[in-house]
Design a protein around this motif. Structure first.
Motif, PDB file in Angstrom:
ATOM      1  N   LYS A 137       0.478  -1.310   0.298  1.00 11.72           N
ATOM      2  CA  LYS A 137      -0.166  -0.060  -0.466  1.00 11.72           C
ATOM      3  C   LYS A 137       1.016   1.423   0.145  1.00 11.72           C
ATOM      4  N   PRO A 138       0.430   1.932  -0.935  1.00 14.37           N
ATOM      5  CA  PRO A 138       1.332   3.334  -1.307  1.00 14.37           C
ATOM      6  C   PRO A 138       1.550   4.495   0.068  1.00 14.37           C
ATOM      7  N   SER A 190       3.645   2.272  -5.379  1.00 12.50           N
ATOM      8  CA  SER A 190       2.522   2.350  -6.916  1.00 12.50           C
ATOM      9  C   SER A 190       2.935   1.076  -7.795  1.00 12.50           C
ATOM     10  N   ARG A 193       2.848  -2.120  -6.977  1.00 11.21           N
ATOM     11  CA  ARG A 193       1.030  -2.796  -6.730  1.00 11.21           C
ATOM     12  C   ARG A 193       0.395  -3.193  -7.951  1.00 11.21           C
ATOM     13  N   ASP A 194       0.091  -2.025  -9.050  1.00 14.88           N
ATOM     14  CA  ASP A 194      -0.749  -1.543 -10.647  1.00 14.88           C
ATOM     15  C   ASP A 194       0.088  -2.672 -10.616  1.00 14.88           C
TER      16      ASP A 194
END
Length: 560
Positions: A137-138, A190, A193-194
């Motif tokens: 989680k950013p 991020s 995560r993406d």
């Protein structure tokens, strides 16, 4: 301060551009692993140690110190690789910074190592409590980096000397490094995560698609690898994959074709495609994408198909056919369809192999049952005929009845079906056999049946009970000097039918794998048909009794 923020932001942007470009390659998938293995950890160490070293090289010299984005590499290495990897990334980047010298060299080396180790320990803790997703989680990464940067400033104040110079440095660089490094690390995560979400989504889609195909194809090819079953499978695959066309062949001809071009790809035609021939010859996947590897239909020059994937179907490492996925000329062949196609081929190969094994097992069982049917003991037949010959002299009418019973027994034995019969039919067959044996043993053989009438309609495999009773008479009662008794009982316990054949000879001797052909076949057939919890169980009390327990599920025919 603004100039330092701009310089650090430029450095951070360079890293993020590099990360973005790398994220478009398969190599980036290593960074998205939830539980990386050793080879992945080695890659993570190399990548983020490199980031840490680059950050030191490109950092800004301030008062004999270096303002930089090195913390990004250490924290990302720890969060993605775990404690050991994070420690090694931080140590490597810290030692490299120490080699540059300056009054903060030791403080920076210590803080960078601590940042990598701390990030790794946090990642390990999250995995241990089931919150593994939190480290991706950013927002968490942002605040964690803020905390790590504050720790670095504290270490500089504690270790670097002179203190006044260290304090002045912290006041100059702390706001800039806190803001830029925290935002940069959060953006970096991020991206990870993406990409992870995209891989997970594709993987989930692929898995669900494969599972749907597997579920719909279960049992289709087990009934045979022919045009009928292949057409069903091809229809399922084209519905699930949405490709242009699907074809299935054996080694000689096209078994099924559904989709674009079905007007000239006719099932039953001999194989003419060189791709298919090479696929079977070399046992490897052949792919013609229509660009780098041209594809042209071997049957029609104006065929609308423009690309083809041919995957071999195998059974025991032998190619027995192919499955082919096509796309139209105006549509690209997706990589996911290529991967899915290879998975489908393995699935179908396993189903074909299972079907062949099941067919062989069925043929073996049928052969064994035919052997059991033909196993009319020569001594039984000889003794029966001798008994009838003796009785003929003093009681011709009884002899005639015995001949009819013997004829009935032999007729049922030879003509009986190999499927399910009612318990009543099985008892009728046994009655014919016992009428002959009673005449031979006279008063030395007594048979008792205690089976409730409501169980007579229960279905069971033919030749389940008769070989066991015959075994009791042949190997038990016939060896006794005194009278012998065979008792057959039956009872229902929940959904299980339990039959028991007991004799009072007690002469059974357990010999592994050789309890007699009849007993072995009955036990094997019941286990194969119903499962390992069913079959025979034998208990013997020497010279007292032998009991053969038969367990099988209750199968009652539906009333019309």
């Amino acid at each position: 301060m603004m100039s330092l923020i701009l310089l650090l932001t430029q450095q951070m942007c360079v890293y993020l551009v590099i990360v973005y470009l790398v994220s478009k390659t398969p190599f980036f998938k290593v960074l998205t692993e939830a539980s990386p293995r050793l080879p992945h950890k080695v890659v993570i160490y190399i990548v983020f140690s490199g980031f840490g070293i680059m950050a030191t090289y490109f950092g800004e010299q301030i008062n004999d110190a270096i303002a930089n984005t090195r913390v990004m590499g250490a924290i990302m290495g720890g969060l993605l690789g775990g404690p050991v990897t994070g420690f090694l990334v931080g140590l490597t980047a810290g030692i490299h910074r120490y080699s540059f010298g300056g009054f903060t060299d030791l403080a920076c080396a210590i803080s960078t190592t601590m940042e990598g180790l701390s990030a790794g320990l946090i990642a390990y803790y999250f995995r241990s409590i089931g919150l593994n997703a939190l480290r991706f989680k950013p927002l968490f990464v942002f605040w964690f980096t803020v905390f790590m940067e504050m720790m670095q400033m504290a270490i500089i104040l504690l270790v670097a000397r002179p203190f006044d110079q260290a304090l002045d440095l912290v006041l100059q660089i702390a706001p800039s490094m806190l803001i830029v490094n925290s935002i940069g690390t959060a953006l970096f995560m991020s991206m990870v995560r993406d990409q992870k979400a995209m891989y997970d989504k594709l993987s989930s889609s692929f898995t669900n698609q494969a599972m749907r195909i597997a579920e719909r194809c279960v049992g289709v090819l087990a009934k045979g690898f022919d045009e009928k079953s292949s057409a069903k499978v091809a229809q399922i695959i084209i519905e699930e994959t949405k490709v242009g066309a699907v074809a299935i062949t054996d080694r000689k001809k096209l078994l099924a074709f559904i989709g674009i071009g079905d007007d000239h790809h006719i099932p039953g035609r001999p194989i003419s495609s060189q791709l298919t021939i090479d696929c079977m010859k070399y046992n490897r996947v052949m792919f013609a994408d229509g660009v780098d590897f041209p594809y042209s239909c071997s049957l029609s020059w104006n065929c609308r198909l423009g690309s083809c994937l041919v995957i071999p179907l195998t059974s025991d490492s032998e190619v027995i056919g192919t499955i082919k996925l096509y796309e139209a000329r105006n549509k690209m062949f997706l990589n996911i369809n290529r991967t899915l196609g290879e998975g489908i081929a393995k699935l179908l190969s396993n189903q074909i192999l299972y079907g062949q094994l099941e067919e062989k097992q069925h043929l073996l069982t049928q052969s064994e049952l035919k052997l059991l049917q033909a196993q009319v003991n020569p001594h039984f037949l000889f003794n029966a005929l001798n008994t009838i010959a003796i009785i003929t002299r003093r009681d011709p009418e009884n002899a005639r009845k015995l001949l009819l019973q013997l004829s009935k027994y032999l007729r049922i034995n030879l003509k009986r079906t190999t499927g399910l019969v009612s318990l009543c039919d099985e008892l009728d067959h046994i009655d014919s056999y016992l009428n002959v044996e009673k005449a031979r043993f006279s008063d030395r053989l007594e048979i008792n049946f205690d089976i409730p009438n409501e169980l007579h309609l229960v279905k069971l495999p033919a030749f389940t009970l008769q070989p066991i009773i015959e075994n009791a008479v042949k190997h038990g009662i016939s060896q006794m000097m005194g009278p012998g008794t065979v008792t057959v009982t039956g009872a229902q316990h929940d959904d299980v039918l339990e039959l028991c054949v007991e004799d009072n000879a007690g002469l059974f001797q357990h010999k592994p794998q050789s309890e007699g052909l009849g007993l072995n076949l009955v036990d094997k057939r019941l286990k194969n048909q119903y499962g390992p919890e069913y079959g025979l169980e034998i208990e013997c009390e020497p010279d007292v009794s032998t009991k053969v327990h038969i367990r099988l599920p209750m199968t009652v025919p539906e009333m019309a």
